[in-house]
Write an enzyme that holds these catalytic residues in place. Structure first.
Site, PDB file in Angstrom:
ATOM      1  N   ASP A   1      23.617 -43.994  -1.090  1.00  0.00           N
ATOM      2  CA  ASP A   1      24.587 -44.375  -1.899  1.00  0.00           C
ATOM      3  C   ASP A   1      24.353 -45.949  -1.928  1.00  0.00           C
ATOM      4  O   ASP A   1      25.326 -46.777  -2.406  1.00  0.00           O
ATOM      5  CB  ASP A   1      25.840 -43.781  -1.528  1.00  0.00           C
ATOM      6  CG  ASP A   1      26.249 -44.279  -0.193  1.00  0.00           C
ATOM      7  OD1 ASP A   1      25.645 -44.855   0.666  1.00  0.00           O
ATOM      8  OD2 ASP A   1      27.285 -44.010   0.106  1.00  0.00           O
TER       9      ASP A   1
ATOM     10  N   CYS B   1      22.778 -46.947   3.019  1.00  0.00           N
ATOM     11  CA  CYS B   1      22.127 -46.115   3.796  1.00  0.00           C
ATOM     12  C   CYS B   1      21.608 -46.688   5.281  1.00  0.00           C
ATOM     13  O   CYS B   1      21.922 -46.061   6.061  1.00  0.00           O
ATOM     14  CB  CYS B   1      21.074 -45.227   3.124  1.00  0.00           C
ATOM     15  SG  CYS B   1      19.748 -46.466   2.801  1.00  0.00           S
TER      16      CYS B   1
ATOM     17  N   HIS C   1      14.795 -46.098   1.590  1.00  0.00           N
ATOM     18  CA  HIS C   1      15.884 -45.223   2.433  1.00  0.00           C
ATOM     19  C   HIS C   1      16.022 -45.087   3.878  1.00  0.00           C
ATOM     20  O   HIS C   1      14.643 -45.069   4.296  1.00  0.00           O
ATOM     21  CB  HIS C   1      16.103 -43.819   1.828  1.00  0.00           C
ATOM     22  CG  HIS C   1      17.213 -42.785   2.387  1.00  0.00           C
ATOM     23  ND1 HIS C   1      18.293 -43.337   1.727  1.00  0.00           N
ATOM     24  CD2 HIS C   1      17.396 -42.049   2.990  1.00  0.00           C
ATOM     25  CE1 HIS C   1      19.322 -42.417   2.280  1.00  0.00           C
ATOM     26  NE2 HIS C   1      18.556 -41.714   3.141  1.00  0.00           N
TER      27      HIS C   1
END
Length: 219
Positions: free
Chosen positions: A87, A90, A196
């Site tokens: 979101d 991370c 990520h």
């Protein structure tokens, strides 16, 4: 009117201090790591870390291939990702999980990192290709992606060696070392495609994901 404003300010300050106290207690509780991940990667030579902002975001195709490469590396070394929400928070969620065994303290982690950026401007300003105040104010916003500068600030703030197992073809393992103190703990993260971060564990020791034990006023 002035009294009401002062009272609100004191209340907000007290809440922030309470947040920090809870986070400190959790950090101390989980700071003695068993070193299982480090032992599995002991034969890897780390690449020096260079603090920098995010500059390249891959397309979906490249990101998918990169993640497959990372998964292959995790399998080779018997490691497992504890996945955190993608979101925009991370990096801070993954650091929170390593510090407190829950990603839910990411707001506290972000606040501490931004405070480090503000308090120690001379340590990071040369890596930021924009107005420095604008940069750390942007990093204070929820959902703003962390970068390699915030990783360095986190290492410095929490006296932690942050270890990244990456998806990069030529850079498998990166270490971020505190600049002016010896590390007191190790935080292990996976990092793929500049996209990520997840929290990293020995596959035999990955904890069951759980909600943080929080007071109603925390975050």
């Amino acid at each position: 009117m002035g009294d009401s404003s002062s009272s609100t300010s004191r209340s907000s300050k007290n809440d922030t201090e309470d947040d920090r106290m809870i986070a400190l207690m959790l950090s101390e509780e989980y700071s003695k790591l068993d070193g299982a991940v480090g032992r599995r990667l002991s034969n890897l030579a780390p690449v020096p870390h260079v603090p920098r902002i995010n500059c390249y975001i891959p397309n979906l195709n490249d990101a998918t291939l990169d993640h497959q490469r990372l998964l292959q590396r995790l399998n080779v070394y018997g490691l497992c990702e504890l996945k955190v929400s993608g979101d925009g928070n991370c990096q801070f969620r993954a650091v929170s999980d390593q510090l407190y065994r829950s990603p839910e303290y990411h707001k506290q982690v972000r606040r501490e990192v931004v405070k480090q950026l503000k308090d120690c401007r001379s340590m990071y300003e040369s890596y930021v290709p924009m107005k420095y105040k604008r940069y750390y104010k942007r990093m204070g916003k929820l959902g703003e992606w962390g970068d390699h500068i915030t990783l360095q600030a986190a290492a410095d703030r929490f006296a932690a060696k942050i270890c990244l197992l990456t998806s990069f073809r030529d850079t498998c393992f990166i270490e971020i070392i505190p600049q002016y103190q010896a590390p007191k703990r190790e935080l292990w993260l996976s990092f793929w495609s500049e996209v990520h971060y997840n929290s990293l564990y020995d596959i035999q020791a990955v904890p069951v994901q759980h909600k943080a034990k929080r007071k109603h006023w925390l975050f």
